[in-house]
Design an enzyme around this catalytic site. Structure first.
Site, PDB file in Angstrom:
ATOM      1  N   ASP A  28       0.992  -1.234  -0.001  1.00 17.13           N
ATOM      2  CA  ASP A  28       0.083   0.093  -0.067  1.00 17.13           C
ATOM      3  C   ASP A  28       1.006   1.204   0.025  1.00 17.13           C
ATOM      4  O   ASP A  28       1.942   1.260   0.394  1.00 17.13           O
ATOM      5  CB  ASP A  28      -0.946   0.108   1.333  1.00 17.13           C
ATOM      6  CG  ASP A  28      -1.812  -1.167   1.440  1.00 17.13           C
ATOM      7  OD1 ASP A  28      -2.113  -1.640   0.450  1.00 17.13           O
ATOM      8  OD2 ASP A  28      -2.417  -1.370   2.488  1.00 17.13           O
TER       9      ASP A  28
HETATM   10  N1  URA Z   1      -1.432  -5.812   4.133  1.00  9.54           N
HETATM   11  C1  URA Z   1      -1.545  -4.513   3.947  1.00  9.54           C
HETATM   12  O1  URA Z   1      -2.658  -4.333   4.663  1.00  9.54           O
HETATM   13  N2  URA Z   1      -1.097  -3.648   3.273  1.00  9.54           N
HETATM   14  C2  URA Z   1       0.071  -4.094   2.737  1.00  9.54           C
HETATM   15  O2  URA Z   1       0.659  -3.201   1.823  1.00  9.54           O
HETATM   16  C3  URA Z   1       0.386  -5.230   2.679  1.00  9.54           C
HETATM   17  C4  URA Z   1      -0.022  -6.158   3.453  1.00  9.54           C
END
Ligand code: URA
Length: 234
Positions: free
Chosen positions: A102
């Site tokens: 993310d």
């Molecule tokens: N889980 C999440 O919530 N975000 C990420 O970037 C990776 C795994």
């Protein structure tokens, strides 16, 4: 390099499909049709598939980057946000992220031009464990830990058992290590939300046995030969 590997490594198609193309007489080496897929291609040979010359496959490059906050895991962005491509722009080969993190997640991201490895590491059936360190709001009680270890509903999907270890519980937040082998969108954030703890920060610290270690934010390192062999063996 064998002809079928040459065609696959150049990104034309999979090795199996290359075998088919060769067997069907669609492939020429230096102008002559070749139907034997194991034939060796030497430097300077011109390979064509259905009349189109195949560019020589580029060397495989494998790097680990420490993705900073506020970068998107993509090669370009129509909203003008910073992308992970900018972190490896001094490497001549065009590298692609393996999976995604993310915008607000930091930590280990592998980038490569090896499509086969990308496939192995991102396909759910291969179940590669990924380790995250999350700072979550509130107290992560034993009941909540047990739920995460059993599997939680994150909206139409029940997660597989996660490995959870509280590193430190403070009065208002907890530092938690969590390992999962699935890769649903925002999965870790949703898992903690499902048990009532909002994620305040999230960092990926390992993919299988490949560790982020002391790599500085925004920097990359080439993976070692052992790490590459290990990832390919998964
Ligand atoms: N889980 C999440 O919530 N975000 C990420 O970037 C990776 C795994």
């Amino acid at each position: 390099m064998r002809l079928n590997k040459y065609i696959a490594d150049a990104g034309v198609c999979s090795r199996r499909k290359a075998d088919e193309l060769i067997a069907n007489g669609n492939v020429k080496v230096n102008g002559a049709t070749v139907t034997e897929y194991g034939i060796q291609v030497e430097k300077g040979d011109v390979v064509s598939v259905n009349g189109t010359v195949v560019e020589e496959p580029s060397a495989k490059v494998y790097v680990a980057i420490n993705k900073p906050l506020g970068y998107i895991t993509s090669m370009d962005d129509d909203k003008g946000r910073a992308t992970v491509a900018e972190l490896v722009d001094d490497i001549p080969e065009r590298l692609f992220p393996v999976g995604r993190l993310d915008y607000n997640t930091t930590g280990l991201l592998i980038m490569t031009n090896d499509g086969q490895l990308t496939y192995t590491l991102t396909h759910p059936k291969h179940e590669v464990w990924k380790t995250y360190v999350a700072v979550v709001a509130g107290v992560l009680s034993d009941t909540r830990i047990a739920k995460l270890r059993k599997g939680v509903d994150i909206g139409g999907f029940v997660t597989s058992p996660a490995k959870v270890k509280v590193i430190k519980q403070m009065p208002r937040h907890a530092v938690v290590e969590i390992k999962i082998h699935e890769g649903k969108n925002r999965q870790v954030r949703k898992m903690f939300a499902a048990v009532g703890n909002k994620v305040q920060s999230l960092e990926r610290t390992a993919i299988g046995d490949v560790r982020l270690g002391r790599l500085m934010s925004g920097h990359y390192r080439k993976l070692s030969r052992q790490e590459i062999e290990y990832l390919k063996s998964l």
